[in-house]
Write an enzyme that holds these catalytic residues in place. Sequence first.
Site, short mmCIF file in Angstrom:
data_model
loop_
_atom_site.label_atom_id
_atom_site.label_comp_id
_atom_site.label_asym_id
_atom_site.label_seq_id
_atom_site.Cartn_x
_atom_site.Cartn_y
_atom_site.Cartn_z
N LYS A 1 -11.40 19.75 -13.07
CA LYS A 1 -11.36 18.45 -12.41
C LYS A 1 -10.98 17.32 -13.37
CE LYS A 1 -13.83 19.44 -8.32
NZ LYS A 1 -14.97 19.51 -7.51
N LYS B 1 -7.74 26.66 -5.77
CA LYS B 1 -8.78 26.57 -4.75
C LYS B 1 -8.40 25.56 -3.66
CE LYS B 1 -12.75 24.21 -5.31
NZ LYS B 1 -14.16 23.78 -5.44
N LYS C 1 -11.30 19.80 -1.18
CA LYS C 1 -11.14 18.62 -0.32
C LYS C 1 -10.61 17.41 -1.08
CE LYS C 1 -16.12 18.35 0.14
NZ LYS C 1 -16.54 18.28 -1.26
N1 AQP Z 1 -12.15 26.88 -1.45
C1 AQP Z 1 -13.41 27.23 -1.32
N2 AQP Z 1 -13.74 28.49 -0.97
C2 AQP Z 1 -15.04 28.86 -0.83
N3 AQP Z 1 -16.06 28.01 -1.02
C3 AQP Z 1 -15.77 26.74 -1.36
N4 AQP Z 1 -16.55 25.68 -1.61
C4 AQP Z 1 -15.77 24.63 -1.93
N5 AQP Z 1 -14.48 24.98 -1.87
C5 AQP Z 1 -14.45 26.29 -1.53
C6 AQP Z 1 -18.00 25.67 -1.51
O1 AQP Z 1 -18.37 24.57 -0.72
C7 AQP Z 1 -19.64 24.10 -1.15
C8 AQP Z 1 -19.67 22.62 -1.20
O2 AQP Z 1 -18.90 22.16 -2.26
P1 AQP Z 1 -18.94 20.62 -2.69
O3 AQP Z 1 -18.39 19.78 -1.66
O4 AQP Z 1 -20.32 20.27 -3.10
O5 AQP Z 1 -18.07 20.58 -3.95
P2 AQP Z 1 -16.96 21.48 -4.45
O6 AQP Z 1 -17.45 22.85 -4.79
O7 AQP Z 1 -16.35 20.77 -5.57
O8 AQP Z 1 -16.03 21.61 -3.18
P3 AQP Z 1 -14.56 21.07 -3.01
O9 AQP Z 1 -14.09 21.23 -1.62
O10 AQP Z 1 -13.71 21.61 -4.08
O11 AQP Z 1 -14.80 19.58 -3.21
P4 AQP Z 1 -14.09 18.56 -4.13
O12 AQP Z 1 -12.64 18.85 -4.11
O13 AQP Z 1 -14.41 17.31 -3.49
O14 AQP Z 1 -14.71 18.68 -5.47
C9 AQP Z 1 -19.95 24.82 -2.46
O15 AQP Z 1 -20.86 25.86 -2.16
C10 AQP Z 1 -18.65 25.42 -2.85
O16 AQP Z 1 -18.81 26.61 -3.58
#
Ligand code: AQP
Length: 346
Positions: free
Chosen positions: A119, A210, A213
Amino acid sequence: MSREIILNGIRSNETPTLGNYIGSILPVVKLQNNYIDKYQYNLFIPDILSFTTPVNHQDLYLNTIQNLKYYIAAGIDINYDNIFIYRQSYIPALSELAVIFCNFSSFGEMSRMIQFKEKSQGKEKETISVGLFTYPILMAADILLYGATYVPVGDDQRQHLEFTRDLAMRINNRFNADLFKVPYEWQDQIKFVGHQTGLRIKSLKNPDKKMSKSNFKNDPNGIILLSDKPEDAYKKIMTATTDSLGIIDYNPVNQPGITNLINILANLIDEPIEKVITIWKGKKNYNEFKTAVADEVRIFLENYQKTLNNIDESDLMRKIESSEYLLRDVATQNLYKIQQIIGLRP
Ligand code: AQP
């Protein structure tokens, strides 16, 4: 509150993706449906962690409530007393525990966190928040303050979970006390949600990355948001990057795009990956396969969004407030025990 605790959170920086749904929300809903009486469910929005990367702060509060609704629309039932739904910033003890944990965590181990590296990659050091660097510490506080043992997360969070285990054991050993419950190992976590490997849904356009979001603006066609119009999501699947091998196989290295679509399909129709592979392996018509996946995604979103739009917000707010009221009390008592052991209280 003597049941084992399952803990799950989603940041409110943006609308959740299909990856968040499959990797995080869906497993908890299945656990609730199969074992409601056996566990306590702590479902929350880590709102303080939601701006470790930049967000529009005017939207943060509304996004927090909205993202909690995604749990409810997926099937979480707010009527159960052993399901708690809350916001991280409404439990102040969590933040204090995170500050305490900072002093038992090393700069070296934070520097090794892959998610931090990914990130912060390509960004000026002056623009990377210290909050992003210490993200795993606040996550550890979320887990350890309540003694959660099961934390169904996607594969991307595996290292953070392992850090949480290390931290719990380190502090327990340092003070020779069973202060923290150590969450189960990664393999046990995976088995618990009925998978053989960790799940990481990939971008449809860049299947080596990945589906994330916060990357939506850079990769709008690679990412399906849970708020996407069903017909737009359908098109995204139909234009997903695949390969030129011309034969369907589950092969994350050589065919990451097709493999990703198999993962999405299997989870949405709730069938084992092996069964979906048996149906599609060896077939040559990518268009037919994509249509099958796109149809499932479209139908899923139509139903999901219908339920989402019918959620009664006042019922949800009552549930959130009563959960926070109860959990604040438990959190304060647990924090006090920790403060005593580390010498902050007599
Ligand atoms: N692509 C993915 N596949 C499977 N699991 C995923 N998770 C996130 N992306 C995937 C799971 O979603 C949960 C919540 O995640 P978060 O919002 O707390 O933060 P993150 O892991 O950083 O998710 P994102 O979507 O990638 O968010 P951004 O881009 O905003 O940082 C976690 O259990 C994660 O494993």
